[in-house]
Design an enzyme around this catalytic site. Structure first.
Site, PDB file in Angstrom:
ATOM      1  N   ARG A 229      58.358   5.860   2.913  1.00  0.00           N
ATOM      2  CA  ARG A 229      59.280   4.970   3.613  1.00  0.00           C
ATOM      3  C   ARG A 229      60.335   4.495   2.619  1.00  0.00           C
ATOM      4  O   ARG A 229      60.045   4.304   1.436  1.00  0.00           O
ATOM      5  CB  ARG A 229      58.555   3.736   4.151  1.00  0.00           C
ATOM      6  CG  ARG A 229      57.873   3.950   5.484  1.00  0.00           C
ATOM      7  CD  ARG A 229      58.878   4.114   6.624  1.00  0.00           C
ATOM      8  NE  ARG A 229      58.211   4.264   7.905  1.00  0.00           N
ATOM      9  CZ  ARG A 229      57.901   5.435   8.471  1.00  0.00           C
ATOM     10  NH1 ARG A 229      58.183   6.572   7.871  1.00  0.00           N
ATOM     11  NH2 ARG A 229      57.318   5.483   9.657  1.00  0.00           N
ATOM     12  N   HIS A 277      65.455  11.607   7.010  1.00  0.00           N
ATOM     13  CA  HIS A 277      64.162  11.164   7.565  1.00  0.00           C
ATOM     14  C   HIS A 277      63.641  12.165   8.600  1.00  0.00           C
ATOM     15  O   HIS A 277      63.290  11.794   9.717  1.00  0.00           O
ATOM     16  CB  HIS A 277      64.270   9.756   8.184  1.00  0.00           C
ATOM     17  CG  HIS A 277      62.919   9.118   8.422  1.00  0.00           C
ATOM     18  ND1 HIS A 277      62.683   7.779   8.353  1.00  0.00           N
ATOM     19  CD2 HIS A 277      61.716   9.667   8.752  1.00  0.00           C
ATOM     20  CE1 HIS A 277      61.416   7.514   8.618  1.00  0.00           C
ATOM     21  NE2 HIS A 277      60.796   8.664   8.865  1.00  0.00           N
TER      22      HIS A 277
HETATM   23  P1  NDP Z   1      47.374   7.327   5.786  1.00  0.00           P
HETATM   24  O1  NDP Z   1      47.123   5.944   6.301  1.00  0.00           O
HETATM   25  O2  NDP Z   1      46.471   8.422   6.199  1.00  0.00           O
HETATM   26  O3  NDP Z   1      47.375   7.293   4.180  1.00  0.00           O
HETATM   27  C1  NDP Z   1      47.911   6.256   3.435  1.00  0.00           C
HETATM   28  C2  NDP Z   1      47.459   6.425   1.997  1.00  0.00           C
HETATM   29  O4  NDP Z   1      48.080   5.407   1.200  1.00  0.00           O
HETATM   30  C3  NDP Z   1      45.944   6.223   1.830  1.00  0.00           C
HETATM   31  O5  NDP Z   1      45.457   7.135   0.878  1.00  0.00           O
HETATM   32  C4  NDP Z   1      45.837   4.798   1.302  1.00  0.00           C
HETATM   33  O6  NDP Z   1      44.691   4.582   0.493  1.00  0.00           O
HETATM   34  C5  NDP Z   1      47.088   4.719   0.455  1.00  0.00           C
HETATM   35  N1  NDP Z   1      47.513   3.339   0.242  1.00  0.00           N
HETATM   36  C6  NDP Z   1      47.963   2.452   1.155  1.00  0.00           C
HETATM   37  N2  NDP Z   1      48.255   1.276   0.558  1.00  0.00           N
HETATM   38  C7  NDP Z   1      47.968   1.437  -0.744  1.00  0.00           C
HETATM   39  C8  NDP Z   1      48.042   0.591  -1.870  1.00  0.00           C
HETATM   40  N3  NDP Z   1      48.478  -0.682  -1.780  1.00  0.00           N
HETATM   41  N4  NDP Z   1      47.661   1.090  -3.069  1.00  0.00           N
HETATM   42  C9  NDP Z   1      47.214   2.352  -3.180  1.00  0.00           C
HETATM   43  N5  NDP Z   1      47.127   3.212  -2.153  1.00  0.00           N
HETATM   44  C10 NDP Z   1      47.505   2.755  -0.951  1.00  0.00           C
HETATM   45  O7  NDP Z   1      48.880   7.666   6.156  1.00  0.00           O
HETATM   46  P2  NDP Z   1      49.547   9.117   6.309  1.00  0.00           P
HETATM   47  O8  NDP Z   1      49.148   9.944   5.146  1.00  0.00           O
HETATM   48  O9  NDP Z   1      49.315   9.652   7.669  1.00  0.00           O
HETATM   49  O10 NDP Z   1      51.094   8.722   6.239  1.00  0.00           O
HETATM   50  C11 NDP Z   1      51.648   8.086   5.111  1.00  0.00           C
HETATM   51  C12 NDP Z   1      53.046   7.595   5.411  1.00  0.00           C
HETATM   52  O11 NDP Z   1      53.948   8.693   5.535  1.00  0.00           O
HETATM   53  C13 NDP Z   1      53.230   6.877   6.755  1.00  0.00           C
HETATM   54  O12 NDP Z   1      52.785   5.534   6.676  1.00  0.00           O
HETATM   55  C14 NDP Z   1      54.728   6.966   6.971  1.00  0.00           C
HETATM   56  O13 NDP Z   1      55.368   5.852   6.379  1.00  0.00           O
HETATM   57  C15 NDP Z   1      55.120   8.232   6.204  1.00  0.00           C
HETATM   58  N6  NDP Z   1      55.613   9.275   7.104  1.00  0.00           N
HETATM   59  C16 NDP Z   1      56.880   9.764   6.888  1.00  0.00           C
HETATM   60  C17 NDP Z   1      57.388  10.757   7.693  1.00  0.00           C
HETATM   61  C18 NDP Z   1      58.706  11.351   7.410  1.00  0.00           C
HETATM   62  O14 NDP Z   1      59.209  12.168   8.206  1.00  0.00           O
HETATM   63  N7  NDP Z   1      59.348  11.018   6.300  1.00  0.00           N
HETATM   64  C19 NDP Z   1      56.607  11.313   8.804  1.00  0.00           C
HETATM   65  C20 NDP Z   1      55.299  10.745   8.923  1.00  0.00           C
HETATM   66  C21 NDP Z   1      54.828   9.761   8.111  1.00  0.00           C
HETATM   67  P3  NDP Z   1      43.194   4.703   1.107  1.00  0.00           P
HETATM   68  O15 NDP Z   1      43.027   6.155   1.462  1.00  0.00           O
HETATM   69  O16 NDP Z   1      42.309   4.304   0.014  1.00  0.00           O
HETATM   70  O17 NDP Z   1      43.183   3.807   2.319  1.00  0.00           O
HETATM   71  C1  OXD Z   2      57.098   8.497  10.873  1.00  0.00           C
HETATM   72  C2  OXD Z   2      56.950   9.590  11.823  1.00  0.00           C
HETATM   73  O1  OXD Z   2      56.210   7.625  10.801  1.00  0.00           O
HETATM   74  O2  OXD Z   2      57.958  10.276  12.086  1.00  0.00           O
HETATM   75  O3  OXD Z   2      58.107   8.486  10.130  1.00  0.00           O
HETATM   76  O4  OXD Z   2      55.851   9.830  12.324  1.00  0.00           O
END
Ligand code: NDP
Ligand code: OXD
Length: 314
Positions: A229, A277
């Site tokens: 993000r 994005h």
């Molecule tokens: P998940 O919830 O599956 O994974 C999030 C990861 O981040 C987990 O491993 C979590 O740790 C870790 N995490 C969260 N907070 C912290 C912290 N404070 N310190 C350390 N580690 C942390 O999410 P996804 O993998 O599905 O998606 C990740 C992000 O990708 C979404 O939230 C979104 O913002 C972004 N995204 C972007 C898109 C784009 O087109 N650019 C499309 C889709 C998503 P733990 O496993 O230990 O909980």
């Molecule tokens: C996002 C998505 O979270 O496209 O950015 O799913």
């Protein structure tokens, strides 16, 4: 059993048609249309206006129409309903394609060879590091980070990851906590960021973080790749780190403000790749089908899947 569509930026007509086909017995109402608030049981949300979901006493589930849910938590008066996010294999695979593409772009110095082609220069004297010499650090080892880490590993990169909790992943070193982050950054030549935006992660891609990355290294300096993000990054600090040579290259799919303002120096910086994005577009048909499946299962007493932890905000 009404489904309220609260996604003002999306094409409501298409969603209405999809949901009518999938769940014909559930009335589908758009935000702003006449509605009995007691009938609303489900909301489909993408950046709903804050406060728009208040006064619906029977609301049970808010479906985020994206994988990220930071847009939901922007609402300070979010009702006490379950929040479900998108987890989709197609979205996951597209994200890994984008990450792998940018890892290879930086490894194989695409910009240099594009320039050489434009200028008709035949020069093959630049060192070509192997993937196996490059240490990738993946911030966020969730659904997307784990898949990207595994695919980068398969290409031969050295891969480590950082997450809130320790992970066991074949061939991928796992770090967690503030001290783990420091140790990971000190090793990292290429930082891939797939974290959610939460109060804990906001602004963490800043000057201090760039300064902690391993300097020098096989790519001539560290590379930052962020598709998590835009709120994770401080863009002025990223530009300054590029100018100081603390970062060698940057790929960004997400920005502090979207669309990226025309006057942002990121657009024209020679070491920066910008994409709008769309690293991983959520395919609306798949998301609608998944929400409909969850609603049907929920109504048969089955537990919801992919429920967001409100305390962690992801
Ligand atoms: P998940 O919830 O599956 O994974 C999030 C990861 O981040 C987990 O491993 C979590 O740790 C870790 N995490 C969260 N907070 C912290 C912290 N404070 N310190 C350390 N580690 C942390 O999410 P996804 O993998 O599905 O998606 C990740 C992000 O990708 C979404 O939230 C979104 O913002 C972004 N995204 C972007 C898109 C784009 O087109 N650019 C499309 C889709 C998503 P733990 O496993 O230990 O909980
Ligand atoms: C996002 C998505 O979270 O496209 O950015 O799913």
């Amino acid at each position: 059993m009404t489904i309220l569509f609260a996604a003002p930026d999306m094409d409501a007509a298409q969603w209405r048609a999809r949901l009518a086909a999938l769940l014909p017995n559930h009335p589908f109402v758009l935000l702003g249309e006449p509605l009995d608030p007691t009938s609303v049981r489900y909301v489909l949300s993408w950046r709903h206006p804050p406060g728009a979901l208040n006064g619906m006493p029977n609301l049970e589930v808010i479906f985020s129409l994206g994988a990220g849910v930071d847009h939901v938590f922007v609402d300070p008066s979010l009702p006490d309903a379950a929040i479900v996010r998108v987890v989709d294999p197609d979205l996951r695979d597209r994200m890994s394609e984008w990450v792998v593409m940018h890892a290879l772009i930086h490894l194989r110095q695409l910009r240099r060879y594009e320039r050489q082609q434009r200028e008709k220069v035949w020069a093959d004297d630049e060192a070509q590091p192997r993937a196996a010499e490059v240490q990738v650090g993946v911030l966020g080892l969730g659904v997307l980070g784990t898949d990207a880490a595994t695919k980068l590993k398969a290409l031969g990169f050295k891969v480590a990851g950082w997450s809130a909790t320790h992970k066991v992943l074949d061939g991928v070193d796992s770090f967690s906590g503030p001290d783990g982050l420091k140790r990971l950054l000190a090793l990292t030549d290429m930082l891939v960021v797939l974290l959610p935006l939460t109060p804990d992660t906001r602004g963490m891609l800043n000057a201090s973080l760039s300064a902690q990355l391993r300097q020098g290294g096989p790519l001539g300096g560290p590379v930052l790749i962020n598709a998590g993000r835009g709120g994770l990054q401080v863009e002025a600090d990223i530009v300054a780190a590029l100018e100081k040579g603390l970062l060698e290259g940057v790929s960004l799919d997400v920005f502090e403000r979207e669309p990226l303002p025309k006057n942002s120096p990121l657009w024209s910086h020679p070491a920066v790749y910008v994409s709008p994005h769309n690293a991983a577009i959520s395919e609306p048909g798949a998301i609608a089908a998944a929400a409909a499946r969850q609603i049907q299962a929920f109504e048969q007493g089955e537990p919801l899947q992919n429920v967001v932890d409100r305390a962690r905000a992801y």
